[in-house]
Design an enzyme around this catalytic site. Structure first.
Site, mmCIF file in Angstrom:
data_model
loop_
_atom_site.group_PDB
_atom_site.id
_atom_site.type_symbol
_atom_site.label_atom_id
_atom_site.label_comp_id
_atom_site.label_asym_id
_atom_site.label_seq_id
_atom_site.Cartn_x
_atom_site.Cartn_y
_atom_site.Cartn_z
ATOM 1 C CB SER A 62 -13.462 17.426 -7.860
ATOM 2 O OG SER A 62 -14.608 17.981 -8.465
ATOM 3 C CE LYS A 65 -15.470 20.591 -6.104
ATOM 4 N NZ LYS A 65 -16.388 19.553 -6.619
ATOM 5 C CB SER A 122 -17.578 16.229 -5.002
ATOM 6 O OG SER A 122 -16.544 16.750 -5.797
ATOM 7 C CE LYS A 224 -13.788 16.493 -3.662
ATOM 8 N NZ LYS A 224 -14.354 15.626 -4.714
#
Length: 379
Positions: A62, A65, A122, A224
Site C-alpha cells: 500500500s 498509494k 488505506s 503510510k
C-alpha cells in the site's frame, strides 16, 4: 535551522565539479534495522543519513498509494479535477479486495472523501475509484504514475495499479519512495496534513489511521503503511521537530511492531545525532562579483536552490564556506547562468558543492566601457 553562514571568499579559478555532499559521521552509528531495505533522509537538505539495500527493488504494497495521492494532487492543482467532484463508484472499485473505505457500487463519492479514505483508511476501493475518475481506467492511471515516477527520478520503480495489490511487475525501492514522499510534502503541504489525521468516518464507519507512529511519536505526522504476504510489513514515516523534518522508509519487516520499532529507531537516531541548517536561500544574493565589458561593473550572485547543511550535532561552529568561480566574468551574462560553486566545508571535509548563478542579466557595454575595461585588465 540557524541563520546563514558567513562566507569566506577566496575566489579560486577551478574547473566545476558536480554537485556533491558528504555527511560526517555522528557520534553513534545508525541503529540496526531488521528489514529488507530502509533509508533515512533529511527532508530539507535531501541528505541520506542511513540506508541499507535502499536501491533494491521490492514490492511496495500500500505504499503505492503515496504515488496515487501525488498524481491526484497534481491533477487537482492543474485544475483538471476538483475536491468536490462527485465520482460514480464502479463495480470494479466496489469489488476491490483488501483494506477498504466501504464505498458502494452506483453511489457518488466526492474526490475529497475518496482521498481521505485512501490516505487515512488505506482504502483499495477508494484508490481504484480515484484512478478511474482521473484517467478512465486503472491501467491508464498506472501510466500517469509511471510518468510522474520518471519525472521525479524514481529510477527503479514501476507501477501497475493504484493500490499496491500484488503484481509481478509492481516494484519500487526505499530511495524512490523517499523521493515521491518528499515531493508530496513539499508540493502539497495542505493536503499532506491529512496524513496526520487519526481517523476518518465514511458511510457511518469510523476507521483509525493505520500509521502507528501517530500514536507513538507526537512529532510524527505521516505517512503510510503497507503489507502483503510477499512485501512484508512496510512503513514510510515522517516527523518534524523544530525546523528539522526527517523521512524514514522501512520495507519488508517481519511484523507490524517490527516496522514501527524500526521507523522510530531511525527517526529518533536522526534527530538525536544530526541537525539541519539553512545556509543560503535560493535566488538571494550572497556576493557581488566584478564583471568586465558590461553595462554595469558588478553582478549579484547566489545559489540556484536552497543550500541546507545536515551535520552532526554540535559541529556548526566548524562550518565554513567559499565561492569558486569558473573564470573571469565577461558580459553579456544571462540571468541564471552558472558561474561557479558555493563550497561548504566541515572542518577539512567538503560536504556541499552547490551551483552559483547570476541573479540578473548583464548586457554588453558600449565602446567606452569595453575600452576602459581592456585597459584595466592589462594592469
Amino acid at each position: 535551522m540557524k541563520s546563514a553562514l558567513k562566507l569566506a571568499l577566496p575566489f579560486l579559478l577551478v574547473c566545476l565539479l558536480p554537485l556533491s555532499a558528504v555527511i560526517a559521521a555522528p557520534a553513534q552509528p545508525a541503529p540496526e534495522v531488521a528489514a529488507k531495505g530502509y533509508l533515512l533522509v533529511d527532508f530539507n537538505s535531501g541528505k541520506v543519513l542511513a540506508e541499507n539495500n535502499a536501491d533494491e527493488r521490492l514490492e511496495p504494497a500500500s505504499l503505492t498509494k503515496i504515488m496515487t495521492a501525488y498524481v491526484v494532487f497534481r491533477e487537482i492543482a492543474a485544475g483538471r479535477i476538483g475536491l468536490t467532484d462527485q465520482v460514480l463508484v464502479s463495480e470494479k472499485a466496489w469489488r476491490t479486495g483488501g483494506s477498504r473505505m466501504f464505498i458502494e457500487v452506483g453511489t457518488q463519492v466526492s474526490v475529497e472523501d475518496l482521498l481521505k479514505g485512501m490516505i487515512i483508511q488505506s482504502g483499495n476501493d477508494a484508490s481504484v475509484a480515484l484512478a478511474e475518475h482521473v484517467a478512465g481506467s486503472t491501467e491508464a492511471f498506472a501510466n500517469l504514475m509511471n510518468a510522474n515516477a520518471k519525472r521525479l527520478g524514481m529510477e527503479n520503480t514501476h507501477f501497475t495499479n493504484p493500490n499496491g495489490l500484488p503484481d509481478p511487475d509492481l516494484y519500487t525501492t526505499a530511495r524512490d519512495l523517499a523521493k515521491v514522499t518528499m515531493a508530496l510534502i513539499r508540493e502539497f503541504p495542505d493536503f499532506y496534513s491529512w496524513y496526520g489525521s487519526k481517523e476518518f468516518t465514511y458511510n457511518e464507519i469510523t476507521q483509525p489511521n493505520r500509521n502507528p507512529l501517530l500514536k507513538r511519536d507526537p512529532s510524527a505526522d505521516g505517512v503510510k503503511t503497507g503489507h502483503t504476504n510477499a512485501a512484508g510489513y512496510c512503513l514510510v514515516g515522517s516527523a518534524k521537530r523544530d525546523d528539522m523534518r526527517l523521512v524514514s522508509v522501512v520495507m519488508g519487516a517481519a511484523s507490524p511492531n517490527a516496522r514501527a520499532q524500526a521507523s522510530l529507531a531511525l527517526l529518533n537516531w536522526g534527530f538525536r545525532y544530526f541537525e539541519s541548517h539553512s545556509l543560503y536561500p535560493a535566488d538571494q544574493p550572497i556576493e557581488n562579483l566584478r564583471v568586465w565589458y558590461g553595462q554595469q561593473e558588478t553582478l549579484p550572485v547566489g545559489p540556484e536552490a536552497d543550500v541546507v547543511a545536515t551535520i552532526p550535532r554540535g559541529s556548526y561552529s566548524r562550518l565554513s564556506a567559499r565561492l569558486e568561480k569558473t573564470a573571469e566574468l565577461n558580459a553579456p551574462i544571462a540571468k541564471g547562468t552558472r558561474i561557479g560553486d558555493i563550497v561548504v566545508t566541515l572542518g577539512e571535509n567538503e560536504i556541499i558543492r552547490a551551483p552559483l548563478v547570476a541573479l540578473q542579466d548583464v548586457p554588453e557595454g558600449g565602446l567606452w566601457r569595453k575600452a576602459k575595461d581592456s585597459v584595466l585588465q592589462m594592469f
